[in-house]
Design an enzyme around this catalytic site. Structure first.
Site, PDB file in Angstrom:
ATOM      1  N   SER A   4       7.028 -12.888  -1.829  1.00 52.24           N
ATOM      2  CA  SER A   4       7.576 -14.231  -1.557  1.00 52.24           C
ATOM      3  C   SER A   4       6.519 -14.963  -0.734  1.00 52.24           C
ATOM      4  CB  SER A   4       8.868 -14.152  -0.742  1.00 52.24           C
ATOM      5  OG  SER A   4       9.811 -13.313  -1.340  1.00 52.24           O
ATOM      6  N   LYS A  48      12.089 -19.283  -4.792  1.00 50.28           N
ATOM      7  CA  LYS A  48      12.414 -18.183  -3.875  1.00 50.28           C
ATOM      8  C   LYS A  48      12.555 -18.697  -2.431  1.00 50.28           C
ATOM      9  CE  LYS A  48      12.899 -14.070  -2.184  1.00 50.28           C
ATOM     10  NZ  LYS A  48      14.120 -13.290  -2.372  1.00 50.28           N
ATOM     11  N   LYS A 100       9.683 -16.436   7.751  1.00 49.89           N
ATOM     12  CA  LYS A 100       8.544 -16.888   6.938  1.00 49.89           C
ATOM     13  C   LYS A 100       9.040 -17.679   5.724  1.00 49.89           C
ATOM     14  CE  LYS A 100       7.513 -13.982   3.906  1.00 49.89           C
ATOM     15  NZ  LYS A 100       7.881 -13.631   2.542  1.00 49.89           N
TER      16      LYS A 100
HETATM   17  P1  NDP Z   1       7.497  -4.316   3.976  1.00 50.79           P
HETATM   18  O1  NDP Z   1       7.076  -4.794   5.312  1.00 50.79           O
HETATM   19  O2  NDP Z   1       8.515  -3.238   3.866  1.00 50.79           O
HETATM   20  O3  NDP Z   1       6.198  -3.813   3.140  1.00 50.79           O
HETATM   21  C1  NDP Z   1       4.998  -4.549   3.174  1.00 50.79           C
HETATM   22  C2  NDP Z   1       3.975  -3.905   2.274  1.00 50.79           C
HETATM   23  O4  NDP Z   1       2.776  -4.704   2.339  1.00 50.79           O
HETATM   24  C3  NDP Z   1       3.574  -2.486   2.688  1.00 50.79           C
HETATM   25  O5  NDP Z   1       3.233  -1.748   1.542  1.00 50.79           O
HETATM   26  C4  NDP Z   1       2.345  -2.750   3.551  1.00 50.79           C
HETATM   27  O6  NDP Z   1       1.462  -1.637   3.578  1.00 50.79           O
HETATM   28  C5  NDP Z   1       1.695  -3.880   2.781  1.00 50.79           C
HETATM   29  N1  NDP Z   1       0.782  -4.661   3.602  1.00 50.79           N
HETATM   30  C6  NDP Z   1       1.067  -5.269   4.779  1.00 50.79           C
HETATM   31  N2  NDP Z   1      -0.027  -5.917   5.219  1.00 50.79           N
HETATM   32  C7  NDP Z   1      -1.002  -5.715   4.307  1.00 50.79           C
HETATM   33  C8  NDP Z   1      -2.363  -6.112   4.226  1.00 50.79           C
HETATM   34  N3  NDP Z   1      -2.937  -6.884   5.158  1.00 50.79           N
HETATM   35  N4  NDP Z   1      -3.088  -5.712   3.150  1.00 50.79           N
HETATM   36  C9  NDP Z   1      -2.522  -4.931   2.202  1.00 50.79           C
HETATM   37  N5  NDP Z   1      -1.244  -4.503   2.232  1.00 50.79           N
HETATM   38  C10 NDP Z   1      -0.504  -4.892   3.281  1.00 50.79           C
HETATM   39  O7  NDP Z   1       7.956  -5.626   3.173  1.00 50.79           O
HETATM   40  P2  NDP Z   1       9.060  -5.783   2.024  1.00 50.79           P
HETATM   41  O8  NDP Z   1       8.811  -4.795   0.943  1.00 50.79           O
HETATM   42  O9  NDP Z   1      10.395  -5.908   2.659  1.00 50.79           O
HETATM   43  O10 NDP Z   1       8.677  -7.259   1.501  1.00 50.79           O
HETATM   44  C11 NDP Z   1       7.548  -7.492   0.660  1.00 50.79           C
HETATM   45  C12 NDP Z   1       7.706  -8.911   0.073  1.00 50.79           C
HETATM   46  O11 NDP Z   1       8.929  -8.958  -0.686  1.00 50.79           O
HETATM   47  C13 NDP Z   1       7.809 -10.006   1.135  1.00 50.79           C
HETATM   48  O12 NDP Z   1       7.182 -11.159   0.671  1.00 50.79           O
HETATM   49  C14 NDP Z   1       9.323 -10.218   1.266  1.00 50.79           C
HETATM   50  O13 NDP Z   1       9.633 -11.509   1.751  1.00 50.79           O
HETATM   51  C15 NDP Z   1       9.763  -9.994  -0.174  1.00 50.79           C
HETATM   52  N6  NDP Z   1      11.155  -9.579  -0.371  1.00 50.79           N
HETATM   53  C16 NDP Z   1      11.740  -8.605   0.407  1.00 50.79           C
HETATM   54  C17 NDP Z   1      13.059  -8.216   0.178  1.00 50.79           C
HETATM   55  C18 NDP Z   1      13.742  -7.144   0.980  1.00 50.79           C
HETATM   56  O14 NDP Z   1      14.977  -6.992   0.847  1.00 50.79           O
HETATM   57  N7  NDP Z   1      13.025  -6.350   1.783  1.00 50.79           N
HETATM   58  C19 NDP Z   1      13.858  -8.846  -0.889  1.00 50.79           C
HETATM   59  C20 NDP Z   1      13.135  -9.800  -1.692  1.00 50.79           C
HETATM   60  C21 NDP Z   1      11.837 -10.165  -1.413  1.00 50.79           C
HETATM   61  P3  NDP Z   1       1.461  -0.546   4.779  1.00 50.79           P
HETATM   62  O15 NDP Z   1       2.320   0.598   4.281  1.00 50.79           O
HETATM   63  O16 NDP Z   1       0.040  -0.184   4.933  1.00 50.79           O
HETATM   64  O17 NDP Z   1       2.041  -1.221   5.997  1.00 50.79           O
END
Ligand code: NDP
Length: 292
Positions: A91, A166, A235
């Protein structure tokens, strides 16, 4: 089709697991051990560097914002083959997604912004709603892959349109969550049993996802399970006010929701989005819990 999944967070893990059950799937995660554990549980392969992802025909990503996606695309883009399609489930900011699309276009790689709705439960059940921005031909190429994780796929416009839809959706979620929190705290303070109030509201015109799911499942139970971070919701509301501003809409109501959600996220730290109810509860000194 060889699929790659980048970002095994709360959403990425269950989505990649469903993909691995159907397609040859390679996973990449910034913290490598998460990818190794995923492979042990679900099979497929691990990319220990972004360059190794170059062999994929479909690249899926789910990172915090478009900023992280752009950083990954700058490294991975040159390694991808022309004809590859990148499906970004993050998102993010619509303008940021258009920048990523332009960058990838230079390598002959198609880009779809394809954020998802349905939460971690929907991801585990392969029942997500996907809102897609980009070229219809690219969507048709990857539709079988998307059908592995989604119950509904809607093409909403050109690149950036998925991100815009979204952001507005999640701004509506935040708005209804604030309203439900304030209303239920007030009713509880006046001696109304919150479960009874929710039973009425959920059979009436004031119902919302917040009243039907979040309040009963996360607040009344006092569990506040961390599946979607409050910081990520804040965000999304900021992105929505940007979408409104760019369209020339003043958005006075949403500006207030943005300010409140950002303040709550800053003060409450790493909590689930439903925990913003605690902010309202603290201000009044009343918890939304059974009075019986
Ligand atoms: P999380 O915080 O659980 O996961 C984030 C992921 O991004 C991890 O794999 C993390 O890796 C990786 N990451 C973070 N920073 C970096 C970076 N600088 N470079 C590369 N990889 C990175 O987030 P969510 O899965 O909850 O959310 C992901 C997206 O989906 C967001 O945009 C959120 O708004 C959206 N979303 C979330 C929902 C939910 O219910 N959770 C529902 C619908 C959309 P590492 O393991 O190394 O930290």
């Amino acid at each position: 089709m060889q699929v790659a999944y980048l970002g095994l967070g709360a959403m990425g893990r269950p989505m990649a697991a469903n993909l691995a059950a159907r397609w040859p799937t390679m996973v990449w995660n910034r913290t490598l051990v998460v990818a190794v554990e995923h492979q042990a549980a679900h099979g497929g392969t691990v990319a220990s560097s972004l360059e190794e992802v170059g062999a994929a025909e479909v690249v899926c990503s789910c990172l915090p914002t478009d900023v992280e996606v752009a950083a990954v695309a700058r490294v991975l883009g040159p390694a991808l083959r022309p004809g590859t399609v990148w499906v970004d489930h993050t998102s993010g900011d619509p303008a940021g997604s258009r920048d990523v699309a332009r960058l990838l276009e230079g390598y002959g790689v198609g880009y779809l912004d394809a954020p998802v709705s349905g939460g971690t439960d929907g991801a585990a059940a392969a029942a997500l709603t996907v809102m897609v921005g980009g070229e219809a031909e690219d969507l048709e190429l990857v539709r079988p892959v998307l059908e592995t994780v989604a119950a509904r796929i809607v093409h909403v416009g050109p690149v950036g349109a998925g991100m815009a839809v979204k952001a507005v959706n999640n701004a509506l979620l935040a708005t209804s969550l604030w309203a439900a929190a304030e209303g239920l705290v007030a009713l509880t303070a006046t001696g109304v049993e919150p479960a009874a109030a929710l039973e009425v509201i959920n059979a009436s015109s004031g119902r919302s996802f917040a009243s039907e799911r979040l309040l009963p499942e996360r607040v009344l139970t006092r569990e506040f399970p961390r599946t979607f971070a409050l910081a990520l919701l804040a965000k999304d509301v900021r992105l929505a006010t940007d979408v409104l501003a760019q369209a020339g809409v003043e958005g006075q109501g949403l500006s207030i929701v943005e300010e409140l959600t950002t303040a709550a996220a800053t003060e409450l730290g790493e909590v689930d989005h439903s925990a913003l109810v605690r902010w309202v509860e603290r201000a009044v000194g009343v918890e939304i819990a059974s009075l019986r």
